[in-house]
Design an enzyme around this catalytic site. Sequence first.
Site, mmCIF file in Angstrom:
data_model
loop_
_atom_site.group_PDB
_atom_site.id
_atom_site.type_symbol
_atom_site.label_atom_id
_atom_site.label_comp_id
_atom_site.label_asym_id
_atom_site.label_seq_id
_atom_site.Cartn_x
_atom_site.Cartn_y
_atom_site.Cartn_z
ATOM 1 N N LYS A 27 -1.839 4.249 -17.953
ATOM 2 C CA LYS A 27 -0.664 3.343 -17.567
ATOM 3 C C LYS A 27 -0.862 2.250 -18.530
ATOM 4 C CE LYS A 27 -1.203 0.842 -13.594
ATOM 5 N NZ LYS A 27 -1.344 -0.573 -13.534
ATOM 6 N N GLY A 99 2.256 -6.052 -12.700
ATOM 7 C CA GLY A 99 1.868 -7.102 -13.584
ATOM 8 C C GLY A 99 1.947 -6.946 -14.922
ATOM 9 N N SER A 172 -7.595 -12.076 -20.553
ATOM 10 C CA SER A 172 -6.382 -10.948 -20.251
ATOM 11 C C SER A 172 -5.567 -10.452 -21.272
ATOM 12 C CB SER A 172 -5.437 -11.944 -19.406
ATOM 13 O OG SER A 172 -4.198 -11.393 -19.167
ATOM 14 N N ASP A 320 -10.557 -3.209 -14.017
ATOM 15 C CA ASP A 320 -9.766 -2.529 -12.988
ATOM 16 C C ASP A 320 -10.826 -1.557 -12.177
ATOM 17 O OD1 ASP A 320 -7.603 -3.623 -13.527
ATOM 18 O OD2 ASP A 320 -6.766 -2.076 -14.650
HETATM 19 C C1 S3P Z 1 -3.832 -4.525 -18.014
HETATM 20 C C2 S3P Z 1 -4.582 -5.580 -18.311
HETATM 21 C C3 S3P Z 1 -5.611 -6.141 -17.131
HETATM 22 C C4 S3P Z 1 -5.590 -4.926 -16.101
HETATM 23 C C5 S3P Z 1 -4.141 -4.239 -15.888
HETATM 24 C C6 S3P Z 1 -3.554 -3.737 -16.867
HETATM 25 C C7 S3P Z 1 -2.997 -4.085 -19.361
HETATM 26 O O1 S3P Z 1 -5.046 -7.124 -16.651
HETATM 27 O O2 S3P Z 1 -6.282 -5.497 -15.015
HETATM 28 O O3 S3P Z 1 -4.243 -3.357 -14.683
HETATM 29 O O4 S3P Z 1 -2.240 -3.338 -19.487
HETATM 30 O O5 S3P Z 1 -2.834 -5.061 -20.259
HETATM 31 P P1 S3P Z 1 -5.264 -8.679 -17.116
HETATM 32 O O6 S3P Z 1 -5.247 -8.462 -18.780
HETATM 33 O O7 S3P Z 1 -4.448 -9.556 -16.523
HETATM 34 O O8 S3P Z 1 -6.820 -8.668 -16.893
#
Ligand code: S3P
Length: 437
Positions: A27, A99, A172, A320
Amino acid sequence: MNSNSSSSFQIKPGGVISGRIIVPGDKSISHRALMLGAIAEGNTTITGFLQGEDTLATANVLRQMGVEIKNDGKIVCIKGVGLKGLKKTNSPIDLGNSGTSVRLMTGLLAGQIFDSELIGDKSLMTRPMLRVINPLRSMNAEISCTDKGTLPINIIGGCKLQGIEYELPVASAQLKSCLLLAGLYAEGITTIIEKQATRDHTERMLSAFSHSITRDEKRISISKADSLIGTDINIPADFSSASFFIIAAIILPGSDVVLENVGINPTRDAMLKIMELMGADIELENKREQSGEPVADIHIKSSDLHGINIPQELVPVAIDEFPVIMVAASCAKGETCLSGAAELRVKESDRIQSMLDGFIATGIQAEGTEDGMIVRESKFNGGVVNSHGDHRIAMAFAIAGLVSKETIVINNCENVATSFPGFVALSQKAGMNIAYV
Ligand code: S3P
């Protein structure tokens, strides 16, 4: 909406997990391939793309901004419009449950000449956005959100972004990637200081699109780009989706399974380290590289587990996977402690609370803390669990159903389609007794 989209899952205990399984594409990498392909010069072809609701939301929004994206369900072809070729949308940009889409897109849109408004579904509208808004403001972006720090985000176009040096206050990758995308449009150098490693797919993919970043231990720097060059990207299977079958095979006696072609980027695969510390038998076979990402076939046999204190440095790189890791912890001798994981409270649901609610409903001994959870060896009795609309909670309790005394029913599973379309069918193929009810 497909006919199963508002259904519940029912899982009966037992069976074994066996055979060779291929889970859908990654993803995180799929989102990045779409966004960079859209702003590159020339064509980008993606294979292994995740045909999930989150990544399709990113594709649709880019189409609304004038990018031609063809998707035949197998191969995605993008006609890049260049760094300055995106167009203003006629309506607010709706990123659904995702998100990653909203935070990365905010960085990308902060550098455009037009105004944008970003919105999402009920869950996304409550998630924290100041983490991206504050540093973008320091880069000279004109950007606002609600007083609570949530969507809608409004961006005023035409601001001249300036590079900054910024230490991430939360571990993050979404925030880091947001600033890297804004950095493509900012004068000078944008430097991000990352105290704890987070997934580095954006950094890797930028070099595939011919714009390198520099990394000096914890400092990641990007310069303003003249152009990105379209390329072909072959996306591996998603480690986070594979994790459900990895844990299923570990905890279900007699299981022996191979997950094929899974991304094992070291900033993603810490769940394997955690499970090995707990006693799991895992082998990585046929290790190789694919479009700049390490990949392997993961071979798992069922194993006896023991509880551990999960090392805090592994938390951001397994973030995750904690819902399903906590299911494994209930099968481990003694006690497993997770701490330093407050970020779990601001995911698609409050994952500490959602797991606790499900554990209480099914008879598992667990305690929540501000930034984690303690899980004691105990047996799932069966019962009814609410996923709180969170895909990873739904799938974690599906795995719990395998080792339960009685059937587990999980309600509110429609968002599994955001990350793992075909989860039920593939689980049945792998040997799980799971059905829609
Ligand atoms: C992601 C980063 C993570 C993860 C999300 C996907 C990404 O979030 O939890 O499912 O693709 O950059 P955070 O970076 O906010 O921890």
